[in-house]
Write an enzyme that holds these catalytic residues in place. Sequence first.
Site, PDB file in Angstrom:
ATOM      1  N   PHE A 168      35.784  21.939  -1.066  1.00  0.00           N
ATOM      2  CA  PHE A 168      37.072  21.251  -1.268  1.00  0.00           C
ATOM      3  C   PHE A 168      38.049  21.741  -0.211  1.00  0.00           C
ATOM      4  O   PHE A 168      38.272  22.946  -0.065  1.00  0.00           O
ATOM      5  CB  PHE A 168      37.651  21.520  -2.670  1.00  0.00           C
ATOM      6  N   ASP A 253      38.222  28.289   5.589  1.00  0.00           N
ATOM      7  CA  ASP A 253      39.324  27.794   4.766  1.00  0.00           C
ATOM      8  C   ASP A 253      39.656  28.865   3.720  1.00  0.00           C
ATOM      9  O   ASP A 253      38.936  29.042   2.743  1.00  0.00           O
ATOM     10  CB  ASP A 253      38.914  26.478   4.098  1.00  0.00           C
ATOM     11  N   LYS A 282      48.836  28.158  -0.259  1.00  0.00           N
ATOM     12  CA  LYS A 282      48.918  28.691  -1.629  1.00  0.00           C
ATOM     13  C   LYS A 282      49.703  30.002  -1.744  1.00  0.00           C
ATOM     14  O   LYS A 282      50.916  29.976  -1.806  1.00  0.00           O
ATOM     15  CB  LYS A 282      47.517  28.824  -2.221  1.00  0.00           C
TER      16      LYS A 282
HETATM   17  C1  LIG Z   1      40.003  25.801  -0.319  1.00  0.00           C
HETATM   18  C2  LIG Z   1      41.130  24.814  -0.378  1.00  0.00           C
HETATM   19  N1  LIG Z   1      41.488  24.174   0.756  1.00  0.00           N
HETATM   20  C3  LIG Z   1      42.499  23.282   0.779  1.00  0.00           C
HETATM   21  C4  LIG Z   1      43.198  22.984  -0.377  1.00  0.00           C
HETATM   22  C5  LIG Z   1      44.318  21.992  -0.335  1.00  0.00           C
HETATM   23  O1  LIG Z   1      45.538  22.675  -0.361  1.00  0.00           O
HETATM   24  P1  LIG Z   1      46.886  21.926  -0.748  1.00  0.00           P
HETATM   25  O2  LIG Z   1      46.722  21.459  -2.150  1.00  0.00           O
HETATM   26  O3  LIG Z   1      47.947  22.972  -0.559  1.00  0.00           O
HETATM   27  O4  LIG Z   1      47.061  20.804   0.200  1.00  0.00           O
HETATM   28  C6  LIG Z   1      42.861  23.631  -1.573  1.00  0.00           C
HETATM   29  C7  LIG Z   1      43.572  23.320  -2.817  1.00  0.00           C
HETATM   30  O5  LIG Z   1      43.149  23.630  -3.900  1.00  0.00           O
HETATM   31  C8  LIG Z   1      41.801  24.566  -1.569  1.00  0.00           C
HETATM   32  O6  LIG Z   1      41.420  25.208  -2.694  1.00  0.00           O
END
Ligand SMILES: Cc1ncc(COP(=O)(O)O)c(C=O)c1O
Length: 428
Positions: A168, A253, A282
């Site tokens: 994700f 990520d 986050k």
């Molecule tokens: C690993 C990861 N990457 C990207 C995102 C997307 O981040 P955002 O919701 O701040 O756009 C998330 C959100 O849960 C995530 O867990």
Amino acid sequence: MTIDSPTLGGHPFGTLPGESAEVSRQLSGLQGVKTGSAAVLDAYDQAVMGTFGRPKRVFTRGEGCHVWDADGRKYLDLLAGLAVNALGHAHPTVLSAITGQIATLGHVSNFFATPAQVALATRLGELVGAGTRPKVFFTNSGTEANEAAFKITRRTGRTRIISTEGAFHGRSLGALAITHNPKYREPFEPLPGHVEFLPYGDATALAGAVDDTVAAVVLEPIQGENGVVVPPAGYLAAARAICDRHGALLWIDEVQTGMGRTGTWFAHSADGVVADIITLAKGLGNGFPVGACVATGAASTLLGPGSHGSTFGGNPVAAIAGLAVIAVIERDGLLQHATDMGEHLVRSVLALGHPLVADVRGRGLLRAIVLSRPIAADVSDAALDAGFIVNAPRPDVLRLAPPLIVSAGQLDTFVAALPELLSSAAAA
Ligand SMILES: Cc1ncc(COP(=O)(O)O)c(C=O)c1O
């Protein structure tokens, strides 16, 4: 569950000094304190797009590891706004940093620099490792940090991207292209192409798929949204070696796992790996929207003038929030505390010996309680009714990502309640 006075005594936003009665009325009404949850939710249904379904609660106040709903009920927040409120709610250092910055200079655009922006970029670079010559592109979210990373990969002259099953990375079209879940992807196709998905944690599959046409391999060091899935030891190091062999970028990520959540600044540093691109968001701003795409070595110069942009990215208020978070994590030893509390949680949950608990996995304070039956959504609902916020990213997984300041005593209250929550969900 504690029920506080409905007026939430001490609430700071009841009146706005120096404002007209009308402005005060409009803004204090936003707190939902006087109307209660039902009225706010009715208005929600009318005014807010239904992308998230009906919210389960309306929250009006937070302090430390607790939040209060619009009906005055108090909850122990073991999810921290989805791994965001690393220092808990209304942390005094973050509060004074943000208010001091916004009272001084709130926004200038990227035609100009601010000391806070440059200081946060420098600080993040130090955390990544100054020897890697890191440079930062600031964003407002994790999705946007991944979009920036995606654009960096396009500048390599190659277009193939290797992602993983269960990954994700966000909901924009670029981030969806590297996100695996067909339910999220398919309604929005065509997405940017040339993305392949390999089994997560399988270094042999990676070695077989990566060749000199691959621009980047994108990996979460632990798959958070997929249910806190930890890859086998050595997977990230193998990915690094495979990328090096073929001149591909390793893009990690860390949006969910970064900023101390797993007990180190970045989850992948525990594996001794240096990434070409790290995406963050986050926990970085403790709830103030800020994300970052940090690139190292040659990758840090692939986006030149005019190749990318953001009006709000690098905003000084967001930047000072990030600086405050880093300073407090360091000052208060919260990396070690996250490790200690994570291990305490695992020990206590496993000590229950409950037949519905199959495993506890994760690292630091990103944890999954794996259930032997697919009742996690019901357990999560029962927990909310009992005054605990957790979530169920998979039918058999309860996720906990509490503030890094959570105490052993606070975790113990949840663990003490868990057998009853499990039994009531199992009986439903
Ligand atoms: C690993 C990861 N990457 C990207 C995102 C997307 O981040 P955002 O919701 O701040 O756009 C998330 C959100 O849960 C995530 O867990």
